[in-house]
Design an enzyme around this catalytic site. Structure first.
Site, PDB file in Angstrom:
ATOM      1  N   HIS A   7      23.290  67.193 -27.900  1.00  0.00           N
ATOM      2  CA  HIS A   7      23.942  65.910 -27.611  1.00  0.00           C
ATOM      3  C   HIS A   7      24.676  65.362 -28.842  1.00  0.00           C
ATOM      4  O   HIS A   7      24.032  65.059 -29.856  1.00  0.00           O
ATOM      5  CB  HIS A   7      22.846  64.932 -27.160  1.00  0.00           C
ATOM      6  CG  HIS A   7      23.331  63.585 -26.805  1.00  0.00           C
ATOM      7  ND1 HIS A   7      22.918  62.436 -27.459  1.00  0.00           N
ATOM      8  CD2 HIS A   7      24.196  63.173 -25.836  1.00  0.00           C
ATOM      9  CE1 HIS A   7      23.488  61.392 -26.912  1.00  0.00           C
ATOM     10  NE2 HIS A   7      24.271  61.798 -25.927  1.00  0.00           N
ATOM     11  N   ARG A   8      25.981  65.259 -28.751  1.00  0.00           N
ATOM     12  CA  ARG A   8      26.827  64.881 -29.905  1.00  0.00           C
ATOM     13  C   ARG A   8      26.590  65.873 -31.055  1.00  0.00           C
ATOM     14  O   ARG A   8      26.648  65.511 -32.226  1.00  0.00           O
ATOM     15  CB  ARG A   8      26.568  63.454 -30.373  1.00  0.00           C
ATOM     16  CG  ARG A   8      26.575  62.420 -29.245  1.00  0.00           C
ATOM     17  CD  ARG A   8      26.329  60.999 -29.724  1.00  0.00           C
ATOM     18  NE  ARG A   8      25.965  60.122 -28.629  1.00  0.00           N
ATOM     19  CZ  ARG A   8      25.543  58.875 -28.738  1.00  0.00           C
ATOM     20  NH1 ARG A   8      25.459  58.330 -29.929  1.00  0.00           N
ATOM     21  NH2 ARG A   8      25.213  58.158 -27.677  1.00  0.00           N
ATOM     22  N   GLU A  34      27.422  68.901 -26.485  1.00  0.00           N
ATOM     23  CA  GLU A  34      28.016  67.791 -25.729  1.00  0.00           C
ATOM     24  C   GLU A  34      28.785  66.958 -26.727  1.00  0.00           C
ATOM     25  O   GLU A  34      28.353  66.800 -27.885  1.00  0.00           O
ATOM     26  CB  GLU A  34      26.901  66.945 -25.086  1.00  0.00           C
ATOM     27  CG  GLU A  34      27.377  65.830 -24.167  1.00  0.00           C
ATOM     28  CD  GLU A  34      27.557  64.475 -24.804  1.00  0.00           C
ATOM     29  OE1 GLU A  34      27.983  63.550 -24.115  1.00  0.00           O
ATOM     30  OE2 GLU A  34      27.298  64.319 -26.034  1.00  0.00           O
ATOM     31  N   ASP A  36      31.984  63.510 -27.106  1.00  0.00           N
ATOM     32  CA  ASP A  36      32.681  62.395 -26.447  1.00  0.00           C
ATOM     33  C   ASP A  36      34.126  62.347 -26.926  1.00  0.00           C
ATOM     34  O   ASP A  36      34.384  62.548 -28.112  1.00  0.00           O
ATOM     35  CB  ASP A  36      31.995  61.074 -26.832  1.00  0.00           C
ATOM     36  CG  ASP A  36      30.503  61.117 -26.570  1.00  0.00           C
ATOM     37  OD1 ASP A  36      30.118  60.992 -25.407  1.00  0.00           O
ATOM     38  OD2 ASP A  36      29.733  61.307 -27.534  1.00  0.00           O
ATOM     39  N   HIS A  49      32.060  58.714 -30.199  1.00  0.00           N
ATOM     40  CA  HIS A  49      31.349  58.116 -29.065  1.00  0.00           C
ATOM     41  C   HIS A  49      31.804  56.700 -28.727  1.00  0.00           C
ATOM     42  O   HIS A  49      32.066  56.379 -27.571  1.00  0.00           O
ATOM     43  CB  HIS A  49      29.841  58.112 -29.345  1.00  0.00           C
ATOM     44  CG  HIS A  49      29.026  57.523 -28.239  1.00  0.00           C
ATOM     45  ND1 HIS A  49      28.765  56.166 -28.133  1.00  0.00           N
ATOM     46  CD2 HIS A  49      28.454  58.100 -27.166  1.00  0.00           C
ATOM     47  CE1 HIS A  49      28.043  55.957 -27.050  1.00  0.00           C
ATOM     48  NE2 HIS A  49      27.842  57.099 -26.439  1.00  0.00           N
ATOM     49  N   GLU A 106      32.702  64.770 -22.604  1.00  0.00           N
ATOM     50  CA  GLU A 106      32.563  63.505 -21.853  1.00  0.00           C
ATOM     51  C   GLU A 106      33.776  62.623 -22.105  1.00  0.00           C
ATOM     52  O   GLU A 106      34.048  62.232 -23.240  1.00  0.00           O
ATOM     53  CB  GLU A 106      31.279  62.763 -22.259  1.00  0.00           C
ATOM     54  CG  GLU A 106      31.155  61.469 -21.464  1.00  0.00           C
ATOM     55  CD  GLU A 106      30.019  60.555 -21.872  1.00  0.00           C
ATOM     56  OE1 GLU A 106      29.114  60.974 -22.631  1.00  0.00           O
ATOM     57  OE2 GLU A 106      30.064  59.395 -21.430  1.00  0.00           O
ATOM     58  N   LYS A 108      35.273  59.349 -22.494  1.00  0.00           N
ATOM     59  CA  LYS A 108      34.771  57.999 -22.760  1.00  0.00           C
ATOM     60  C   LYS A 108      35.851  56.990 -22.370  1.00  0.00           C
ATOM     61  O   LYS A 108      36.517  56.399 -23.219  1.00  0.00           O
ATOM     62  CB  LYS A 108      34.439  57.869 -24.254  1.00  0.00           C
ATOM     63  CG  LYS A 108      33.034  58.304 -24.592  1.00  0.00           C
ATOM     64  CD  LYS A 108      31.995  57.316 -24.107  1.00  0.00           C
ATOM     65  CE  LYS A 108      30.583  57.779 -24.423  1.00  0.00           C
ATOM     66  NZ  LYS A 108      29.627  57.657 -23.358  1.00  0.00           N
ATOM     67  N   ASP A 226      19.197  65.525 -28.478  1.00  0.00           N
ATOM     68  CA  ASP A 226      19.646  65.367 -29.871  1.00  0.00           C
ATOM     69  C   ASP A 226      19.055  66.452 -30.760  1.00  0.00           C
ATOM     70  O   ASP A 226      19.544  66.685 -31.858  1.00  0.00           O
ATOM     71  CB  ASP A 226      19.170  64.012 -30.432  1.00  0.00           C
ATOM     72  CG  ASP A 226      19.788  62.820 -29.726  1.00  0.00           C
ATOM     73  OD1 ASP A 226      20.879  62.967 -29.154  1.00  0.00           O
ATOM     74  OD2 ASP A 226      19.161  61.733 -29.754  1.00  0.00           O
TER      75      ASP A 226
HETATM   76  O1  G3P Z   1      26.274  63.229 -21.614  1.00  0.00           O
HETATM   77  C1  G3P Z   1      25.112  62.505 -21.698  1.00  0.00           C
HETATM   78  C2  G3P Z   1      25.211  61.339 -22.610  1.00  0.00           C
HETATM   79  O2  G3P Z   1      26.004  61.692 -23.704  1.00  0.00           O
HETATM   80  C3  G3P Z   1      25.768  60.114 -21.962  1.00  0.00           C
HETATM   81  O3  G3P Z   1      25.545  58.972 -22.698  1.00  0.00           O
HETATM   82  O4  G3P Z   1      26.096  57.214 -24.277  1.00  0.00           O
HETATM   83  O5  G3P Z   1      25.149  59.299 -25.154  1.00  0.00           O
HETATM   84  O6  G3P Z   1      27.469  59.243 -24.297  1.00  0.00           O
HETATM   85  P1  G3P Z   1      26.108  58.686 -24.172  1.00  0.00           P
HETATM   86 CA    CA Z   2      28.136  61.464 -24.426  1.00  0.00          CA
END
Ligand code: G3P
Ligand code: CA
Length: 241
Positions: A7-8, A34, A36, A49, A106, A108, A226
């Site tokens: 994640h990120r 993942e 953004d 993000h 993702e 945003k 994470d």
């Molecule tokens: O893709 C899952 C997650 O990244 C969504 O929430 O706020 O971390 O971008 P956020």
């Molecule tokens: Ca995200």
């Protein structure tokens, strides 16, 4: 086997959404990353993000108000020793050509519509011939339906923060091949039924041991975490083969 998406990037140990966090996720053995995306004033797709640069970088203000050349001067690793810029999506895609990782992009665009962002991202993914390794997601479901219309060869997955009724029906209705629910949103039987209906389930953000165990136990399609290092260790314990 449950896939592990960082994640990120490997954001538990490296500055989120930086090249270091993506490279270290790959080095750790994650199946995917993942990230953004947003747009600068001059239309560059950048990986960050928040709509503002304040939290994660040395600068202040909205991403949409920066020219790309000025945004690149900011430090996205302000707590670390080494200065790192906000990556352009293109830089990440170029690096993805050197490995086999999957990548969940993702959009945003829940607060700022960023007209034309889907077109630009699709064009870049096609330029690098990465369509088969990319999943588009967004909390803005109009955006992922739009991206599906632009590029039906690229997988889409709506993000959810709250439960919806029969998510496999909804996903099928918008031609999505997966769903990305908040990890606490759906009970096991709904996750299982969704997967039985051919829809991948990739909950976010799964960081606690007990939560990881839960998803490994039901052989969930993937988790978004994470901490890919911890997830890989626990997956070895709970899933064989
Ligand atoms: O893709 C899952 C997650 O990244 C969504 O929430 O706020 O971390 O971008 P956020
Ligand atoms: Ca995200």
């Amino acid at each position: 086997m449950t896939q592990i998406f960082a994640h990120r990037g490997y954001s538990a140990s490296f500055a989120e959404n930086t090249m270091s966090s993506f490279i270290e996720a790959g080095n750790a053995g994650a199946d995917g990353i993942e990230l953004d995306v947003q747009l600068t004033k001059d239309g560059e797709v950048v990986v960050i993000h928040d709509e503002k640069v304040n939290r994660t970088t040395s600068g202040y203000g909205f991403v949409k108000d920066f020219l790309f050349k000025d945004l690149r001067k900011l430090n996205a690793n302000k707590k670390g020793a080494k200065k790192e810029p906000i990556p352009a999506l293109e830089e990440v895609l170029e690096w993805l050509k050197t490995n086999n990782l999957q990548c969940n992009i993702e959009f945003k665009n829940g607060l700022i519509p960023y007209d034309g962002m889907e077109e630009k991202v699709v064009q870049l993914v096609r330029k690098y011939d990465l369509s088969q390794r990319i999943i588009f997601s967004s909390f803005n479901h109009y955006s992922i339906v739009y991206s599906y219309r632009l590029a039906p060869e690229i997988e889409t997955a709506p993000l959810f923060i709250e439960s919806i009724y029969m998510p496999w029906i909804y996903s099928q209705s918008i031609r999505a091949k997966g769903i990305h629910p908040k990890h606490s949103t759906l009970p096991d039987h709904i996750i299982k039924t969704t997967m039985e209906n051919g829809i991948a389930v990739r909950p976010y953000t799964v960081n606690k041991d007990a939560h990881m165990h839960r998803f490994f136990k039901i052989n969930c399609s993937a988790i978004i975490t994470d901490d890919p290092v911890k997830a890989i260790q626990l997956r070895k314990l709970y899933q064989k083969g």
